[in-house]
Scaffold this motif. Sequence first.
Motif, PDB file in Angstrom:
ATOM      1  N   ALA A 435     -75.995 -37.243  11.557  1.00 26.24           N
ATOM      2  CA  ALA A 435     -75.706 -36.956  13.095  1.00 26.24           C
ATOM      3  C   ALA A 435     -75.271 -38.209  13.797  1.00 26.24           C
ATOM      4  CB  ALA A 435     -77.022 -36.512  13.634  1.00 26.24           C
ATOM      5  N   ASP A 436     -75.695 -39.229  13.587  1.00 33.37           N
ATOM      6  CA  ASP A 436     -75.312 -40.404  14.360  1.00 33.37           C
ATOM      7  C   ASP A 436     -73.956 -41.042  13.813  1.00 33.37           C
ATOM      8  OD1 ASP A 436     -75.807 -41.661  16.778  1.00 33.37           O
ATOM      9  OD2 ASP A 436     -76.098 -43.652  15.646  1.00 33.37           O
ATOM     10  N   ALA A 437     -73.514 -40.772  12.740  1.00 35.18           N
ATOM     11  CA  ALA A 437     -72.193 -41.166  12.107  1.00 35.18           C
ATOM     12  C   ALA A 437     -71.258 -40.369  13.098  1.00 35.18           C
ATOM     13  CB  ALA A 437     -71.972 -40.759  10.690  1.00 35.18           C
ATOM     14  N   LEU A 438     -71.572 -39.382  13.409  1.00 36.16           N
ATOM     15  CA  LEU A 438     -70.725 -38.402  14.183  1.00 36.16           C
ATOM     16  C   LEU A 438     -70.819 -38.592  15.689  1.00 36.16           C
ATOM     17  CD1 LEU A 438     -71.069 -35.201  12.022  1.00 36.16           C
ATOM     18  CD2 LEU A 438     -68.885 -36.532  12.356  1.00 36.16           C
ATOM     19  N   LEU A 439     -71.937 -38.884  16.086  1.00 35.46           N
ATOM     20  CA  LEU A 439     -72.092 -38.894  17.834  1.00 35.46           C
ATOM     21  C   LEU A 439     -72.061 -40.364  17.882  1.00 35.46           C
ATOM     22  CD1 LEU A 439     -75.421 -36.580  17.822  1.00 35.46           C
ATOM     23  CD2 LEU A 439     -73.272 -36.035  18.563  1.00 35.46           C
ATOM     24  N   GLY A 440     -72.233 -41.315  17.269  1.00 31.71           N
ATOM     25  CA  GLY A 440     -72.257 -42.714  17.600  1.00 31.71           C
ATOM     26  C   GLY A 440     -73.046 -43.242  18.788  1.00 31.71           C
ATOM     27  N   LEU A 441     -74.122 -42.773  18.524  1.00 33.91           N
ATOM     28  CA  LEU A 441     -75.421 -43.073  19.781  1.00 33.91           C
ATOM     29  C   LEU A 441     -75.907 -44.327  19.429  1.00 33.91           C
ATOM     30  CD1 LEU A 441     -76.276 -39.407  20.821  1.00 33.91           C
ATOM     31  CD2 LEU A 441     -74.920 -41.152  22.300  1.00 33.91           C
ATOM     32  N   ARG A 442     -75.916 -45.080  18.455  1.00 32.72           N
ATOM     33  CA  ARG A 442     -76.369 -46.191  18.063  1.00 32.72           C
ATOM     34  C   ARG A 442     -77.962 -45.961  17.693  1.00 32.72           C
ATOM     35  NH1 ARG A 442     -75.842 -50.669  22.238  1.00 32.72           N
ATOM     36  NH2 ARG A 442     -77.279 -51.700  20.750  1.00 32.72           N
ATOM     37  N   PHE A 443     -78.086 -44.893  17.214  1.00 34.01           N
ATOM     38  CA  PHE A 443     -79.546 -44.590  16.493  1.00 34.01           C
ATOM     39  C   PHE A 443     -80.177 -45.637  15.718  1.00 34.01           C
ATOM     40  CE2 PHE A 443     -79.094 -39.775  17.464  1.00 34.01           C
ATOM     41  CZ  PHE A 443     -79.405 -39.967  18.951  1.00 34.01           C
ATOM     42  N   ASP A 444     -79.183 -46.446  15.062  1.00 29.93           N
ATOM     43  CA  ASP A 444     -79.786 -47.380  13.962  1.00 29.93           C
ATOM     44  C   ASP A 444     -80.170 -48.705  14.612  1.00 29.93           C
ATOM     45  OD1 ASP A 444     -77.009 -47.861  15.044  1.00 29.93           O
ATOM     46  OD2 ASP A 444     -76.289 -48.589  13.079  1.00 29.93           O
ATOM     47  N   ASP A 445     -79.851 -48.898  15.849  1.00 29.50           N
ATOM     48  CA  ASP A 445     -80.076 -50.387  16.698  1.00 29.50           C
ATOM     49  C   ASP A 445     -80.529 -50.405  17.909  1.00 29.50           C
ATOM     50  OD1 ASP A 445     -77.722 -50.041  17.890  1.00 29.50           O
ATOM     51  OD2 ASP A 445     -77.010 -51.966  17.028  1.00 29.50           O
ATOM     52  N   LEU A 446     -80.435 -49.227  18.805  1.00 27.31           N
ATOM     53  CA  LEU A 446     -80.598 -49.192  20.182  1.00 27.31           C
ATOM     54  C   LEU A 446     -82.447 -49.401  20.201  1.00 27.31           C
ATOM     55  CD1 LEU A 446     -79.114 -48.718  22.642  1.00 27.31           C
ATOM     56  CD2 LEU A 446     -79.358 -46.566  22.469  1.00 27.31           C
ATOM     57  N   GLU A 447     -82.349 -50.120  21.015  1.00 28.71           N
ATOM     58  CA  GLU A 447     -84.094 -50.572  21.210  1.00 28.71           C
ATOM     59  C   GLU A 447     -84.571 -49.641  22.410  1.00 28.71           C
ATOM     60  OE1 GLU A 447     -86.160 -52.060  19.171  1.00 28.71           O
ATOM     61  OE2 GLU A 447     -84.413 -52.721  18.026  1.00 28.71           O
TER      62      GLU A 447
END
Length: 513
Positions: A435-447
């Motif tokens: 989902a985030d690869a498509l949305l680009g909402l930085r779920f991988d690093d946003l604190e």
Amino acid sequence: MLARVTGHQLRLFNSLGRRIENFAPSADVVGLYSCGPTVYSYQHLGNMRPYVFADTLRRALRWKGIPARHVVNITDVGHAVADSDTGEDKLEVAAVKERRSVEEIAEFYTQDWLDALAALNVQSADVYPRASTYVEQMIEFAKRLEDKGYTYQLPSGLYFDTSKSPGYGTLAMMDIEGQREGNRVEIVEGRKHKSDFALWRAEEPGVRRIMRWNSPWGWGAPGWHLECSVMSMTLLGDHFDIHTGGIDHRELHHVNEIAQSEAYLDDGQPWVRYWLHNEFILLDAQKIAKSAGHTLRLADLVESGYHPMAYRLFLLGGHYRSQLDFTTAAMDAAQATLRRLVARVAPLRPFPRVDTLAAAVSLLGIPVDATGAAIGGDAAARGATYDETALAYIEAIDAAIANDLATPKLLATLQDALRDPDITPDGLKVVVGAADALLGLRFDDLEPAEVDQRRPTADLSPEELATIERLIAERTQARKEKNWARADEIRDELDALGVQVTDTGSGPTWQLR
Ligand SMILES: [Zn+2]
């Protein structure tokens, strides 16, 4: 079961014909051109939507395993005030006003725009060509149009004769005579049809432009429409697959790009096959436009305590072809949703890289063939074990993005997955990564702490503080009198000031958003 994950056909709404069409790339690498900013001032919030939209399109292509080359131009010359064919150049007016050189103006506002794109997690384009460095090619392009008999010369410059372009205005779906005669108000001495546009803008007698080039039609500067045709064809080839921009370009700028490009190529082929346009953002039911005096920027939102990703989420929460109402309440909702999402996904980190549908099915343990499609047959027969719940969500994500980039549906699917008790932790990681690869909402690093930046009350002036306290007191009184309508009214007023009131057992407390 497995037939479902071979992927949905990517379908996009083509403004050329105004219908949803299957997208079929014509080359190994898809050429994608997006009209970029005119860098004479800050870009307002509404102006950022085309780039988040184009970024979503790029992510969708990547998801489908379709490589793309993305070009976004930077207009640093040729764009006249009021988008007209004559008159002053926007950059030159800004340079005089700000007492800076044209180059400094262009550099400063280009960098500010690039910074805003980075804050919005928009992936960099492959090339950002600057119009001022392509003027020689523009002159050659205009010469060829002149040789082919598509132009006529006036003292104010070289004009494209739109009556010589058989399909003129098809993109705008306008009545051709109406478009040619009635649509525009600018009076240009000697122009044959109102829709005819300048390829070259000659200097007026006695007026020396700051940015000027010599040409067969005298000293001057190129017309605004010319640059996009020339830079896109130079960098992507004569024909390419997708051209994007704001919907305001659909009626004039892109109509003129098509007319001159097809006249130049003269090969009977459509110049570009897919034209995609994003709708406007509405602020107080009006288009946010610099001409209307609104210059609300991303930096203003950040200063008010909103995270740039909340604005990206606000944009993705609407379909790119829908007008979006920008309101404080909508931004608050986006910020709250972002906060909840980040708090929910943070403990699941790290996520695997799931840029493509092929990667997603592979990570779920489903064999994929060389084309990235899942191999048929049922899982039990192969003895494979995988999370069928996660697979169903991947399938739903694929369906959403393939359906003309339905990001609201994709967000809803993600929310469902995050609430689903039947999904395995590893399966959920794949779904969130996809989902985030498509949305680009930085779920991988946003604190989570980064999202929750509130403006300190110390920033308030004594007058602002007094106003807030007066309103809180009035609201308390209204509530005591059970005048709920008045209490709600005051809450709205406080809301507009960025004040969030919470009623507690010992009376109301408040904080700034
Ligand atoms: Zn353009």
